[in-house]
Design an enzyme around this catalytic site. Structure first.
Site, PDB file in Angstrom:
ATOM      1  N   GLY A 298      -7.411  -0.836  -6.838  1.00 57.08           N
ATOM      2  CA  GLY A 298      -6.691   0.413  -7.228  1.00 57.08           C
ATOM      3  C   GLY A 298      -5.946   0.434  -5.604  1.00 57.08           C
ATOM      4  O   GLY A 298      -5.727  -0.279  -4.890  1.00 57.08           O
ATOM      5  N   SER A 299      -5.807   1.919  -5.655  1.00 59.43           N
ATOM      6  CA  SER A 299      -4.944   2.281  -4.446  1.00 59.43           C
ATOM      7  C   SER A 299      -5.756   2.209  -3.114  1.00 59.43           C
ATOM      8  O   SER A 299      -5.127   2.188  -2.010  1.00 59.43           O
ATOM      9  CB  SER A 299      -4.683   3.685  -4.517  1.00 59.43           C
ATOM     10  OG  SER A 299      -4.008   4.168  -5.699  1.00 59.43           O
ATOM     11  N   VAL A 300      -6.774   1.595  -2.996  1.00 57.32           N
ATOM     12  CA  VAL A 300      -7.545   1.462  -1.726  1.00 57.32           C
ATOM     13  C   VAL A 300      -6.935   0.383  -0.999  1.00 57.32           C
ATOM     14  O   VAL A 300      -6.972  -0.197   0.214  1.00 57.32           O
ATOM     15  CB  VAL A 300      -9.041   0.995  -1.670  1.00 57.32           C
ATOM     16  CG1 VAL A 300      -9.758   2.280  -2.254  1.00 57.32           C
ATOM     17  CG2 VAL A 300      -9.129  -0.080  -2.633  1.00 57.32           C
ATOM     18  N   MET A 301      -5.904  -0.630  -1.652  1.00 57.50           N
ATOM     19  CA  MET A 301      -5.175  -1.860  -1.239  1.00 57.50           C
ATOM     20  C   MET A 301      -3.887  -1.421  -0.562  1.00 57.50           C
ATOM     21  O   MET A 301      -3.305  -2.147   0.308  1.00 57.50           O
ATOM     22  CB  MET A 301      -4.947  -2.722  -2.321  1.00 57.50           C
ATOM     23  CG  MET A 301      -6.358  -3.434  -2.943  1.00 57.50           C
ATOM     24  SD  MET A 301      -7.340  -4.027  -1.801  1.00 57.50           S
ATOM     25  CE  MET A 301      -6.484  -5.621  -1.147  1.00 57.50           C
ATOM     26  N   LYS A 302      -3.348  -0.179  -0.626  1.00 55.42           N
ATOM     27  CA  LYS A 302      -2.230   0.141  -0.119  1.00 55.42           C
ATOM     28  C   LYS A 302      -1.966   0.375   1.393  1.00 55.42           C
ATOM     29  O   LYS A 302      -1.160  -0.186   1.921  1.00 55.42           O
ATOM     30  CB  LYS A 302      -1.871   1.718  -0.436  1.00 55.42           C
ATOM     31  CG  LYS A 302      -1.669   1.969  -1.993  1.00 55.42           C
ATOM     32  CD  LYS A 302      -1.523   3.223  -2.519  1.00 55.42           C
ATOM     33  CE  LYS A 302      -1.262   3.511  -4.039  1.00 55.42           C
ATOM     34  NZ  LYS A 302      -1.238   4.843  -4.417  1.00 55.42           N
TER      35      LYS A 302
END
Length: 594
Positions: A298-302
């Site tokens: 999820g968003s932790v890759m942004k």
């Protein structure tokens, strides 16, 4: 016929030839000579060989078990050690005659008389185990009965003082002292030592009768000193267990490591098991979820999407993005944000976790650049810890990315990672763009074993500043804030794939990854809680508090001083600072330098 009284006449004497006596003496002499010659040959010429052959028929070599090496935490506290125990065995031919005393033995062992009888029947005619590896005091209580046919011998048993706290990481040994899970398996050669050898007697059934001497003493195994801190491990485990239970989740995993050296201070998994009592065998509990379980993060890759775009010039640090829509359509997919926003800069894309903003950034970035950034950050490959069962995750080759995949990769879909990989990758952001290979061994030199610059230091510095806003007022990770310390991090909430090309409607993975203090990071931590079913199922609500509790304990435990910048950032939440705040900020920077 001779009449009574008539005298008997003497028989004539027969004279034997002289040569017969001589022949007899010659034969006897030759026989004695042959016997003496055979005796000479047997005792002198072939003596060593025959003695060796004879010894092989009654002498045997016994293996002397080696003491398994202890596993210690970074401060020398024991995490696994071998303790002396005793094993009871019986000769059924003698022991069966003492059945009147079996109930008393069964009572001391804590089993029924029927169970005791089954153990004896399961052995041989002259040997059967009565109880393996029991406490010496219990064995002594049974041996004190002086029952014929009951014997004992000494063994070692593995004991884990921390119980379930670090069980999936440490693993365990089998009854013979061989590592079969976790670090016990990975470092079995180092820990097990080298068995010795003794010479003794066995009976015709192979049972030992006596030890005559030691031919080679056993060499104890070597001590394994880990980077783990037992106190921090305890806090991580209890905080993780609390979150899993509170939100009725499937499982959880957490990794806390030193951002500079790569030393892992805590690696927790829940649910766990008690390695000191494995009567209830459940293989699913043995998984070290920090390295074995993968998820779409999820968003932790942004942050890595932004880093790749900044490095190749696809965007600039002051770029902004219009996300004022309820549906940003890419191919046949509709990308949405949880809350509708207007125009966001890069700091705000991270702070509010905008999927639309991240997708627009990714679509500007050559896919090869984003792929290389992810690979350099350690995704899609094992970490090098050498733990059994470690998964490498997946990062598909960029040549196969269509436009929808390019957008989805930006906010953590279409790839799979482990909690350990997340912690190590964020460690690069904390460590001025230098990726440090994680390690579970105590690093006395305070230098990483392997490191690589994966992004410019200036890019890492910008990401640290922007990620601090995530834990500030209005950020999705405000529950990760630690009083007295500045904290940087990112939340993630990803919908679980159903394995059929779609997604479950109400099943999610929640994640928080961050580091502290934000502007001179010491430690980085990743928390994953899988499948929460109660309450607000977001990374900032479920996983972030686990980070706050554990990271706060680690900062205090390791003597990291509070930083003044934390108060400034918490007060301003990214707004322009006053002159007084600027002065206090400078003071904090000076304190950090020392």
């Amino acid at each position: 016929m001779t009449q009574p009284g008539t005298p008997l006449l003497p028989l004539p004497t027969v004279m034997l030839p002289a040569w017969r006596a001589t022949a007899l003496w010659v034969i006897v002499t030759l026989g004695l000579a042959a016997v003496m010659a055979e005796a000479w040959q047997a005792q002198v010429e072939r003596g060593p060989f025959l003695r060796n052959q004879g010894a092989q028929r009654y002498l045997r070599h016994f293996a002397l078990p080696a003491q398994r090496g202890a596993i210690l935490d970074r401060s020398g506290k024991p995490l696994a050690l071998s303790v002396p125990v005793q094993t009871l065995w019986v000769d059924p031919r003698l022991f069966n005659a003492q059945q009147a005393q079996w109930p008393q033995i069964a009572s001391v062992l804590g089993v029924s008389a029927a169970t005791l009888a089954t153990r004896i029947r399961s052995g041989g005619s002259r040997f059967a185990f009565l109880a393996r590896q029991i406490a010496p005091e219990r064995a002594a209580a049974i041996l004190a009965l002086h029952i014929p046919g009951l014997y004992s011998f000494n063994e070692n048993r593995r004991y884990y003082p921390s119980g379930s706290i670090a069980a999936p990481l440490l693993g365990f040994t089998n009854v013979d002292g061989r590592g079969i899970e976790g670090l016990e398996l990975a470092y079995n050669q180092w820990l097990r030592g080298k068995a010795g050898e003794a010479t003794g007697l066995r009976d015709n059934l192979g049972h030992p009768l006596a030890i005559l001497g030691t031919a080679r003493p056993a060499q104890p195994g070597q001590t394994l000193t880990l980077s783990i801190d037992r106190n921090i491990q305890y806090v991580a485990y209890t905080a993780l267990a609390s979150a899993v239970q509170r939100f009725q989740a499937r499982s959880g995993a957490a990794v806390l490591m030193n951002a500079r050296t790569g030393e892992i201070l805590a690696m927790a998994s829940y649910p766990s098991f008690n390695p000191n009592d494995r009567g209830d065998f459940q293989p699913s509990l043995y998984n070290n979820r920090a390295v074995a379980d993968t998820l779409e993060p999820g968003s932790v890759m942004k942050p890595f999407t932004i880093a790749a775009a900044l490095d190749d010039g696809s965007i600039q640090p002051d770029s902004t993005f219009d996300v004022d829509t309820n549906c940003f359509r890419v191919a046949h997919y509709c990308i949405q944000d949880d809350v509708r926003h207007g125009t966001l800069d890069l700091a705000q894309v991270l702070k509010y976790s905008s999927n639309i903003g991240a997708a627009k950034i990714s679509l500007r970035t050559p896919p090869a650049d984003l792929y290389q950034m992810l690979r350099n950050a350690g995704f899609g490959q094992v970490s090098g810890l050498g733990l059994p069962g470690e998964a490498g995750g997946t990062v598909p080759a960029w040549q196969g990315w269509d436009v929808a995949r390019r957008a989805a990769m930006a906010y953590g879909y279409g790839l799979s990672v482990t909690p350990l990989q997340l912690a190590a990758a964020y460690g690069a952001i904390a460590n001025n763009g230098v990726y440090v290979q994680p390690t579970l061994l105590r690093n006395t030199g305070n230098t990483p074993s392997h490191s690589q610059q994966i992004m410019p230091a200036a890019t890492a510095a910008r990401l640290r500043d922007w990620l601090t806003g995530v834990t500030g007022r209005g950020g999705t990770g405000f529950l990760a804030a630690i009083p007295g310390y500045s904290v940087a991090g990112k939340t993630g909430t990803s919908i679980m794939a159903n394995g059929k090309g779609g997604f479950h409607k109400h099943q999610v993975n929640t994640t928080f990854v961050g580091f502290a203090p934000a502007h001179h990071p010491q430690f980085v931590m990743a928390v994953v809680v899988r499948g929460p079913t109660q309450g607000w199922r977001y990374g900032g609500v479920v996983a972030a508090p686990v980070f706050r509790v554990t990271m706060g304990a680690a900062l205090h435990q390791m003597g990291v001083q509070p930083d003044v910048r934390a108060e400034v950032w918490n007060a301003t939440a990214g707004k322009p600072m006053t002159a007084e705040q600027e002065r206090r900020w400078a003071e904090g920077a000076g304190d950090a330098a020392h």
